[in-house]
Scaffold this active site. Structure first.
Site, PDB file in Angstrom:
ATOM      1  N   THR A   1     -39.282  23.055 -16.492  1.00  0.00           N
ATOM      2  CA  THR A   1     -39.551  21.737 -15.914  1.00  0.00           C
ATOM      3  C   THR A   1     -39.628  20.823 -17.131  1.00  0.00           C
ATOM      4  O   THR A   1     -40.073  21.264 -18.205  1.00  0.00           O
ATOM      5  CB  THR A   1     -40.873  21.687 -15.119  1.00  0.00           C
ATOM      6  OG1 THR A   1     -41.956  21.928 -16.007  1.00  0.00           O
ATOM      7  CG2 THR A   1     -40.918  22.715 -13.993  1.00  0.00           C
ATOM      8  N   HIS A   2     -39.172  19.624 -16.989  1.00  0.00           N
ATOM      9  CA  HIS A   2     -39.090  18.686 -18.131  1.00  0.00           C
ATOM     10  C   HIS A   2     -38.273  19.278 -19.288  1.00  0.00           C
ATOM     11  O   HIS A   2     -38.472  18.894 -20.441  1.00  0.00           O
ATOM     12  CB  HIS A   2     -40.490  18.310 -18.658  1.00  0.00           C
ATOM     13  CG  HIS A   2     -41.444  17.908 -17.597  1.00  0.00           C
ATOM     14  ND1 HIS A   2     -41.692  16.601 -17.253  1.00  0.00           N
ATOM     15  CD2 HIS A   2     -42.224  18.660 -16.770  1.00  0.00           C
ATOM     16  CE1 HIS A   2     -42.587  16.551 -16.280  1.00  0.00           C
ATOM     17  NE2 HIS A   2     -42.917  17.789 -15.959  1.00  0.00           N
TER      18      HIS A   2
ATOM     19  N   SER B   1     -11.825  23.202 -31.733  1.00  0.00           N
ATOM     20  CA  SER B   1     -11.700  21.922 -32.413  1.00  0.00           C
ATOM     21  C   SER B   1     -10.446  21.930 -33.279  1.00  0.00           C
ATOM     22  O   SER B   1     -10.010  22.985 -33.745  1.00  0.00           O
ATOM     23  CB  SER B   1     -12.941  21.726 -33.284  1.00  0.00           C
ATOM     24  OG  SER B   1     -12.657  20.901 -34.388  1.00  0.00           O
TER      25      SER B   1
ATOM     26  N   GLU C   1     -17.728  19.939 -19.219  1.00  0.00           N
ATOM     27  CA  GLU C   1     -17.910  18.528 -19.570  1.00  0.00           C
ATOM     28  C   GLU C   1     -17.046  17.615 -18.694  1.00  0.00           C
ATOM     29  O   GLU C   1     -17.491  16.553 -18.251  1.00  0.00           O
ATOM     30  CB  GLU C   1     -17.568  18.306 -21.046  1.00  0.00           C
ATOM     31  CG  GLU C   1     -18.556  18.978 -21.982  1.00  0.00           C
ATOM     32  CD  GLU C   1     -18.059  18.983 -23.427  1.00  0.00           C
ATOM     33  OE1 GLU C   1     -18.721  18.377 -24.261  1.00  0.00           O
ATOM     34  OE2 GLU C   1     -17.010  19.578 -23.697  1.00  0.00           O
TER      35      GLU C   1
ATOM     36  N   ASN D   1      -3.378  -2.440  12.360  1.00  0.00           N
ATOM     37  CA  ASN D   1      -4.822  -2.357  12.099  1.00  0.00           C
ATOM     38  C   ASN D   1      -5.452  -1.103  12.701  1.00  0.00           C
ATOM     39  O   ASN D   1      -6.223  -0.402  12.042  1.00  0.00           O
ATOM     40  CB  ASN D   1      -5.534  -3.610  12.637  1.00  0.00           C
ATOM     41  CG  ASN D   1      -5.050  -4.876  11.953  1.00  0.00           C
ATOM     42  OD1 ASN D   1      -4.274  -4.801  11.003  1.00  0.00           O
ATOM     43  ND2 ASN D   1      -5.489  -6.025  12.434  1.00  0.00           N
TER      44      ASN D   1
ATOM     45  N   LYS E   1     -15.340  26.458 -33.731  1.00  0.00           N
ATOM     46  CA  LYS E   1     -15.826  25.894 -32.471  1.00  0.00           C
ATOM     47  C   LYS E   1     -15.332  26.589 -31.210  1.00  0.00           C
ATOM     48  O   LYS E   1     -14.172  26.966 -31.090  1.00  0.00           O
ATOM     49  CB  LYS E   1     -15.414  24.423 -32.378  1.00  0.00           C
ATOM     50  CG  LYS E   1     -16.092  23.543 -33.391  1.00  0.00           C
ATOM     51  CD  LYS E   1     -17.515  23.225 -33.001  1.00  0.00           C
ATOM     52  CE  LYS E   1     -17.527  22.019 -32.111  1.00  0.00           C
ATOM     53  NZ  LYS E   1     -18.875  21.692 -31.683  1.00  0.00           N
TER      54      LYS E   1
ATOM     55  N   SER F   1       0.836  -1.218   0.000  1.00  0.00           N
ATOM     56  CA  SER F   1       0.000   0.000   0.000  1.00  0.00           C
ATOM     57  C   SER F   1       0.864   1.259   0.000  1.00  0.00           C
ATOM     58  O   SER F   1       0.348   2.368   0.164  1.00  0.00           O
ATOM     59  CB  SER F   1      -0.911   0.008   1.231  1.00  0.00           C
ATOM     60  OG  SER F   1      -0.147  -0.077   2.411  1.00  0.00           O
TER      61      SER F   1
ATOM     62  N   ASN G   1     -15.906  25.269 -27.368  1.00  0.00           N
ATOM     63  CA  ASN G   1     -16.520  24.155 -26.641  1.00  0.00           C
ATOM     64  C   ASN G   1     -16.386  24.293 -25.119  1.00  0.00           C
ATOM     65  O   ASN G   1     -15.348  24.739 -24.634  1.00  0.00           O
ATOM     66  CB  ASN G   1     -15.873  22.833 -27.067  1.00  0.00           C
ATOM     67  CG  ASN G   1     -16.138  22.518 -28.525  1.00  0.00           C
ATOM     68  OD1 ASN G   1     -17.180  22.860 -29.064  1.00  0.00           O
ATOM     69  ND2 ASN G   1     -15.174  21.868 -29.169  1.00  0.00           N
TER      70      ASN G   1
ATOM     71  N   TYR H   1     -10.473  -6.836  11.100  1.00  0.00           N
ATOM     72  CA  TYR H   1      -9.641  -6.328  10.011  1.00  0.00           C
ATOM     73  C   TYR H   1      -9.459  -7.373   8.913  1.00  0.00           C
ATOM     74  O   TYR H   1      -9.233  -8.548   9.175  1.00  0.00           O
ATOM     75  CB  TYR H   1      -8.242  -5.898  10.527  1.00  0.00           C
ATOM     76  CG  TYR H   1      -7.380  -5.370   9.388  1.00  0.00           C
ATOM     77  CD1 TYR H   1      -7.504  -4.056   8.955  1.00  0.00           C
ATOM     78  CD2 TYR H   1      -6.508  -6.205   8.701  1.00  0.00           C
ATOM     79  CE1 TYR H   1      -6.765  -3.584   7.880  1.00  0.00           C
ATOM     80  CE2 TYR H   1      -5.765  -5.742   7.616  1.00  0.00           C
ATOM     81  CZ  TYR H   1      -5.906  -4.423   7.216  1.00  0.00           C
ATOM     82  OH  TYR H   1      -5.180  -3.968   6.143  1.00  0.00           O
TER      83      TYR H   1
ATOM     84  N   GLN I   1      -7.537  -2.172   2.881  1.00  0.00           N
ATOM     85  CA  GLN I   1      -6.457  -1.364   2.331  1.00  0.00           C
ATOM     86  C   GLN I   1      -6.824  -0.772   0.967  1.00  0.00           C
ATOM     87  O   GLN I   1      -6.446   0.340   0.629  1.00  0.00           O
ATOM     88  CB  GLN I   1      -5.215  -2.242   2.205  1.00  0.00           C
ATOM     89  CG  GLN I   1      -4.059  -1.602   1.503  1.00  0.00           C
ATOM     90  CD  GLN I   1      -2.864  -2.541   1.454  1.00  0.00           C
ATOM     91  OE1 GLN I   1      -2.327  -2.908   2.495  1.00  0.00           O
ATOM     92  NE2 GLN I   1      -2.443  -2.925   0.278  1.00  0.00           N
TER      93      GLN I   1
HETATM   94  N1  ARG Z   1      -1.456  -1.398   4.788  1.00  0.00           N
HETATM   95  C1  ARG Z   1      -2.516  -1.855   5.612  1.00  0.00           C
HETATM   96  C2  ARG Z   1      -3.818  -1.110   5.274  1.00  0.00           C
HETATM   97  O1  ARG Z   1      -3.764  -0.124   4.622  1.00  0.00           O
HETATM   98  C3  ARG Z   1      -2.168  -1.615   7.044  1.00  0.00           C
HETATM   99  C4  ARG Z   1      -2.715  -2.652   7.971  1.00  0.00           C
HETATM  100  C5  ARG Z   1      -2.084  -3.938   7.659  1.00  0.00           C
HETATM  101  N2  ARG Z   1      -2.429  -4.930   8.621  1.00  0.00           N
HETATM  102  C6  ARG Z   1      -2.138  -6.217   8.411  1.00  0.00           C
HETATM  103  N3  ARG Z   1      -2.488  -7.014   9.317  1.00  0.00           N
HETATM  104  N4  ARG Z   1      -1.515  -6.638   7.346  1.00  0.00           N
HETATM  105  O2  ARG Z   1      -4.862  -1.531   5.655  1.00  0.00           O
END
Ligand code: ARG
Length: 470
Positions: free
Chosen positions: A153-154, A275, A288, A108, A281, A22, A283, A315, A320
């Site tokens: 409306t509509h 364009s 958008e 966690n 154009k 992560s 735009n 957990y 993650q």
């Molecule tokens: N990188 C993990 C997350 O974002 C952190 C917690 C990881 N816990 C574990 N038991 N592997 O959730």
């Protein structure tokens, strides 16, 4: 110290390490993670859970890391996440006593706490952006209290109103978006730290103390819930998606109104493109893209809810995968607000065209029916029938609204009910005049300049009150 060296024999494959890391989106919680470790270690020291001198060394290393910044960390995917990277850094500075830092703490509760700390800051940045946006629109509304437009409306001509009244529709929905976000904030502002992996710890930790040190409003009451829950993220992203959806709706109107067919507004060159083949154009690309980005936010919300819906307590690593979607939502919402504020405040209204549209297609018919109710003491439904038939006759015979008089109306009344109305011509003219229609709508929330002025003042007061809050 390698986290895996106890239970696991050997390294994770490099594919698996990259797949599960992560680190990329953890960068955003780097500062929060240091803050958290400082608070936790301080508490461990105060409660004499770990030796004071070790705690001091840990705190010094953490402070050093804070100064050096994220570049000081080894962010190789094999490190798994930012929590391990921070711990590894402290270990590299003070040796194995760094391990005391992790007493009564798990990644966690750590990640749940970090996310909340950062999201709190983000929501407090987005809140003022919304207020600012509302403020800009109020300034614009102030200048357009008598700028007549036709309301739909509509997507069919409905009744005349003013550009100010319409802008106030935007601001009122954005006010609720703001309130929703600030309400979500209350549930983000709760501290999971101390829940550890899921059941807290047998060390006599002080959760109230870390709550105060980290500036949370309250402690999360149940440790299993604390490490399992991401509803705070889902709720915040919903509030952002609702905001984005409202911004998208506004953009949809800007796109329509800026067409040749409508020709009611002009979007500034700074927010337009052209364009590569059609030289004529101009735009509305920014509008958008805002419209499309709202879809991204809605998608992020669906992703988050779908990840959450079927994982068991407590957990699970699935959680993650919510993190990048949370940050993406926050970033998109911020950029949408900033760009829209600029774009909307440079919009020019083509007043002549808008007024022309408001008077050319019987958008004032409701008022004529209302006059029949008032002057002839007639049930509204009967008046509705007479005026409705009158409009059809006028369209069939190509009689324009300016040429409607008492005689024309009476032909219809006689045809339907054998009885003329004998309404004053001047009264009919007044009823069919868009500006008079607008001026007559003086009730709360109405389109009259006075009602609009009241609404502007109320919203200004709201902004002033909110801006003084911390
Ligand atoms: N990188 C993990 C997350 O974002 C952190 C917690 C990881 N816990 C574990 N038991 N592997 O959730």
């Amino acid at each position: 110290m390698n986290l895996r060296s106890g239970r696991l024999k050997g390294k994770m494959s490099s594919e698996a390490a990259s797949f599960t890391s992560s680190l990329e989106f953890d960068k955003r919680i780097f500062d929060a993670d240091i803050e958290l470790n400082i608070a936790h270690t301080t508490m461990l020291k105060e409660k004499e859970i770990i030796p004071e001198e070790n705690a001091e060394k840990i705190l010094d290393a953490l402070k050093e890391l804070k100064e050096e910044g994220i570049e000081a960390l080894n962010l190789d995917p094999s490190v798994e996440d930012i929590h391990m990277a921070v711990e590894n850094y402290v270990t590299s500075k003070i040796g194995e006593i760094a391990g005391f830092m992790h007493t009564g703490k798990s990644r966690n509760d750590q990640v749940a706490t970090d996310l909340r700390l950062v999201l709190k800051k983000e929501l407090k940045t987005i809140g003022p952006l919304i207020l600012d946006f509302i403020d800009k629109m109020l300034k614009m509304a102030d200048e357009h209290k008598e700028t007549i437009i036709v309301g739909y409306t509509h997507l069919q001509h409905a009744q005349p109103t003013t550009f100010a009244h319409h802008l106030l529709a935007y601001t009122n929905s954005l006010k609720r978006d703001y309130q929703r976000l600030m309400d979500a904030y209350k549930r983000v502002d709760m501290n999971p730290l101390g829940s550890a992996a899921m059941t807290t710890t047998s060390f006599p930790i002080d959760r109230e103390m870390t709550t105060d040190l980290l500036g949370f409003d309250s402690v999360m009451e149940n440790s299993i819930d604390a490490v399992s829950s991401r509803d705070f993220a889902a709720e915040s992203v919903f509030a952002l998606s609702m905001l984005a959806s409202n911004l998208s709706k506004i953009c949809e109107e800007l796109v329509i109104w800026s067409t040749f067919e409508f020709g009611v507004i002009n979007i500034a060159y700074e927010y337009s493109s052209t364009s590569s083949i059609m030289p004529q154009k101009k735009n509305p690309d920014v509008a958008e893209i805002v419209r499309a980005k709202s879809a991204i936010l809605i998608g992020e919300l669906m992703t988050i809810l779908t990840i959450l819906k079927a994982i068991p307590y407590s957990y699970n690593r699935d959680l993650q995968e919510i993190t990048p979607h949370l940050w993406n939502s926050v970033d998109n919402a911020k950029s949408m607000l900033i760009i829209m504020q600029g774009m909307l405040s440079t919009i020019e209204v083509n007043k002549e065209r808008a007024a022309e549209l408001a008077k050319s297609n019987f958008a004032t018919a409701t008022e004529l029916a209302d006059i029949l109710v008032r002057e002839k003491n007639m049930p509204f439904r009967t008046a509705h029938q007479i005026v409705g038939r009158m409009v059809t006759e006028a369209l069939d015979k190509q009689v324009s609204i300016e040429d409607i008089d008492s005689k024309f109306l009476d032909n219809v009344a006689v045809e339907l009910f054998d009885k003329p109305l004998e309404l004053d011509d001047a009264m009919i003219k007044k009823a069919l005049d868009p500006l008079e229609n607008i001026k007559a709508r003086t009730v709360i929330g109405g389109s009259s300049p006075e009602s609009t002025q009241d609404a502007i003042l109320k919203l200004k007061q709201f902004i002033a009150n909110e801006s003084t809050k911390k």
